[in-house]
Design an enzyme around this catalytic site. Structure first.
Site, PDB file in Angstrom:
ATOM      1  CD  GLU A  22       6.365 -61.753 -14.520  1.00  0.00           C
ATOM      2  OE1 GLU A  22       5.966 -62.287 -13.495  1.00  0.00           O
ATOM      3  OE2 GLU A  22       7.057 -60.682 -14.052  1.00  0.00           O
ATOM      4  CG  ASN A  26       1.786 -65.755 -12.414  1.00  0.00           C
ATOM      5  OD1 ASN A  26       2.729 -65.445 -11.839  1.00  0.00           O
ATOM      6  ND2 ASN A  26       0.896 -64.590 -12.791  1.00  0.00           N
ATOM      7  NE  ARG A  80       3.496 -63.849  -0.918  1.00  0.00           N
ATOM      8  CZ  ARG A  80       2.631 -63.336  -0.505  1.00  0.00           C
ATOM      9  NH1 ARG A  80       2.922 -62.317   0.590  1.00  0.00           N
ATOM     10  NH2 ARG A  80       1.412 -63.622  -0.728  1.00  0.00           N
TER      11      ARG A  80
END
Length: 119
Positions: A22, A26, A80
């Site tokens: 993660e 990011n 996304r």
């Protein structure tokens, strides 16, 4: 492989892998907005715990409290659509570590330090 000397359970190993994944994801998606950039990872083992620091020199986070909210994302729509940027990265890091610290400055970058303790 680095933490195997701590004899982690499969769950502990999965937690570390999730937190690191993660943090790096990011940095790529948000810190460098999917462009080139450097990401540094430093790992240290102290007794029964591992400390992992992930640092980038990207755009930084303007509002850490807002970014920590589940579902909040600054990822562009096209990211996304690929299944990234769902707004769970920082909450997942917090959930999967025993200690979590984030420092960020807009235009300078983000530094995340996570500690995981092993039984």
């Amino acid at each position: 492989a680095y933490i195997t000397r701590l004899n982690p359970t499969l769950e502990e190993l999965s937690d570390v892998k999730t937190a690191v994944s993660e943090a790096v994801t990011n940095a790529v998606i948000h810190g460098y907005e999917s462009g080139p950039g450097r990401i540094f990872m430093t790992c240290n083992i102290h007794n029964n715990e591992v400390e992992i620091e992930i640092e980038d020199f990207g755009v930084g986070i303007a509002d850490i409290n807002k970014a920590m909210q589940p579902g909040f994302s600054s990822a562009p729509e096209e990211i996304r659509d690929l299944g990234f940027g769902a707004g769970m990265g920082l909450p997942n890091m917090l959930k999967n570590t025993d200690e979590f610290d984030i420092k960020s400055t807009v235009g300078v970058g983000t530094d995340i330090t996570m500690v995981v303790r092993f039984k």
